[in-house]
Design an enzyme around this catalytic site. Structure first.
Site, PDB file in Angstrom:
ATOM      1  N   HIS A   1       0.824  -1.216   0.000  1.00  0.00           N
ATOM      2  CA  HIS A   1       0.000   0.000   0.000  1.00  0.00           C
ATOM      3  C   HIS A   1       0.858   1.265   0.000  1.00  0.00           C
ATOM      4  CE1 HIS A   1       0.925  -1.258   4.070  1.00  0.00           C
ATOM      5  NE2 HIS A   1       0.740  -0.021   4.491  1.00  0.00           N
TER       6      HIS A   1
ATOM      7  N   CYS B   1       7.674  -0.225  -1.945  1.00  0.00           N
ATOM      8  CA  CYS B   1       6.942  -0.114  -0.683  1.00  0.00           C
ATOM      9  C   CYS B   1       7.157   1.308  -0.186  1.00  0.00           C
ATOM     10  CB  CYS B   1       7.344  -1.186   0.327  1.00  0.00           C
ATOM     11  SG  CYS B   1       9.033  -1.078   0.979  1.00  0.00           S
ATOM     12  N   GLY B   2       6.869   1.584   1.069  1.00  0.00           N
ATOM     13  CA  GLY B   2       6.991   2.959   1.546  1.00  0.00           C
ATOM     14  C   GLY B   2       8.401   3.503   1.387  1.00  0.00           C
ATOM     15  N   THR B   3       9.368   2.729   1.838  1.00  0.00           N
ATOM     16  CA  THR B   3      10.778   3.133   1.731  1.00  0.00           C
ATOM     17  C   THR B   3      11.550   2.346   0.675  1.00  0.00           C
ATOM     18  OG1 THR B   3      11.375   1.474   3.368  1.00  0.00           O
ATOM     19  CG2 THR B   3      10.884   3.705   4.194  1.00  0.00           C
ATOM     20  N   GLY B   4      10.990   1.235   0.236  1.00  0.00           N
ATOM     21  CA  GLY B   4      11.718   0.313  -0.642  1.00  0.00           C
ATOM     22  C   GLY B   4      12.557  -0.688   0.129  1.00  0.00           C
TER      23      GLY B   4
ATOM     24  N   GLY C   1      11.768  -2.777   2.999  1.00  0.00           N
ATOM     25  CA  GLY C   1      11.174  -4.071   3.328  1.00  0.00           C
ATOM     26  C   GLY C   1      10.973  -4.951   2.100  1.00  0.00           C
TER      27      GLY C   1
ATOM     28  N   ASN D   1      26.178  -4.753 -10.692  1.00  0.00           N
ATOM     29  CA  ASN D   1      25.483  -5.778  -9.894  1.00  0.00           C
ATOM     30  C   ASN D   1      24.531  -6.632 -10.724  1.00  0.00           C
ATOM     31  OD1 ASN D   1      25.277  -2.968  -7.898  1.00  0.00           O
ATOM     32  ND2 ASN D   1      26.626  -4.659  -7.328  1.00  0.00           N
TER      33      ASN D   1
ATOM     34  N   ARG E   1       7.247   6.549  -0.620  1.00  0.00           N
ATOM     35  CA  ARG E   1       7.108   7.691   0.289  1.00  0.00           C
ATOM     36  C   ARG E   1       8.394   8.490   0.410  1.00  0.00           C
ATOM     37  NH1 ARG E   1       4.237   3.852   4.810  1.00  0.00           N
ATOM     38  NH2 ARG E   1       2.130   3.880   3.929  1.00  0.00           N
TER      39      ARG E   1
ATOM     40  N   ARG F   1      34.908  -8.769 -14.527  1.00  0.00           N
ATOM     41  CA  ARG F   1      35.161  -9.066 -13.108  1.00  0.00           C
ATOM     42  C   ARG F   1      33.883  -8.996 -12.285  1.00  0.00           C
ATOM     43  NH1 ARG F   1      36.389  -3.800 -13.973  1.00  0.00           N
ATOM     44  NH2 ARG F   1      35.899  -2.241 -12.383  1.00  0.00           N
ATOM     45  N   HIS F   2      32.905  -8.234 -12.771  1.00  0.00           N
ATOM     46  CA  HIS F   2      31.648  -8.111 -12.030  1.00  0.00           C
ATOM     47  C   HIS F   2      30.828  -9.401 -12.082  1.00  0.00           C
ATOM     48  CE1 HIS F   2      32.659  -3.958 -11.574  1.00  0.00           C
ATOM     49  NE2 HIS F   2      32.733  -3.803 -12.888  1.00  0.00           N
TER      50      HIS F   2
ATOM     51  N   ARG G   1      31.697 -11.709  -9.283  1.00  0.00           N
ATOM     52  CA  ARG G   1      31.100 -11.274  -8.009  1.00  0.00           C
ATOM     53  C   ARG G   1      29.607 -11.562  -7.953  1.00  0.00           C
ATOM     54  NH1 ARG G   1      34.744  -5.875  -8.817  1.00  0.00           N
ATOM     55  NH2 ARG G   1      36.700  -6.831  -8.126  1.00  0.00           N
TER      56      ARG G   1
HETATM   57  C1  RB5 Z   1       4.191   0.107   5.498  1.00  0.00           C
HETATM   58  O1  RB5 Z   1       3.665   1.002   6.426  1.00  0.00           O
HETATM   59  C2  RB5 Z   1       5.704   0.260   5.419  1.00  0.00           C
HETATM   60  O2  RB5 Z   1       6.278  -0.274   6.572  1.00  0.00           O
HETATM   61  C3  RB5 Z   1       6.238  -0.400   4.179  1.00  0.00           C
HETATM   62  O3  RB5 Z   1       5.640   0.169   3.054  1.00  0.00           O
HETATM   63  C4  RB5 Z   1       7.731  -0.303   3.942  1.00  0.00           C
HETATM   64  O4  RB5 Z   1       8.183   1.011   4.041  1.00  0.00           O
HETATM   65  C5  RB5 Z   1       8.587  -1.248   4.695  1.00  0.00           C
HETATM   66  O5  RB5 Z   1       9.801  -1.327   4.523  1.00  0.00           O
END
Ligand code: RB5
Length: 144
Positions: free
Chosen positions: A9, A65-68, A70, A99, A109, A132-133, A136
């Protein structure tokens, strides 16, 4: 290129913008959800995208995700996946050149849409350098 995309979400709005952008680029897209801003669990979506790429059903993937954070952790738990969380165009370029990242992770977010779409374009348009990559990335692939 056939791409799998997925988000929770927190990444839903950016994932929708990416889906439209990919269609405009002429890419083929498999959207593995989520399909609303209702709260869901990011490991489910990271795993789904990673399995699509690892199985060859998709050539590369994009997860949000919110931060990428998780969802990138989830994707990297699947064998054969090299998922890079990128917050700049330079990181996206290096995730491919050095990579051979096969999944891009973004924070819905934490990264604004305009920059995120530039990162997506760079991820899709940059080739792996090999050499070389490759040694790895082979070591990474042997870890799980
Ligand atoms: C959800 O609230 C948040 O935890 C998820 O989107 C993400 O940022 C987790 O790493």
């Amino acid at each position: 290129m056939l791409l799998a995309i997925a988000s929770d979400h927190g990444g839903y709005k950016l994932k929708e913008a990416i889906r439209k952008h990919l269609a405009e680029r002429g890419e083929k897209v498999v959207d593995l959800g989520t399909h609303s801003e209702d709260s869901v669990d990011y490991p489910i979506y990271g795993k789904a995208c990673a399995e699509a790429v690892a199985s060859g059903k998709a050539e590369r993937g994009i997860v949000v995700c919110g931060t990428g954070i998780g969802i990138s952790i989830a994707a990297n738990k699947v064998k054969g996946i090299r998922c890079g969380l990128c917050t700049s165009v330079e990181m996206a370029e290096m995730s491919r050149r050095h990579n051979n990242a096969n999944i891009l992770a973004l924070g819905g977010r934490t990264t604004d849409e305009e920059l995120a779409l530039q990162i997506v374009d760079t991820f899709l348009d940059t080739e792996f350098e090999g050499g070389r990559h490759k040694r790895r990335t082979d070591m990474l692939d042997e870890m799980i």
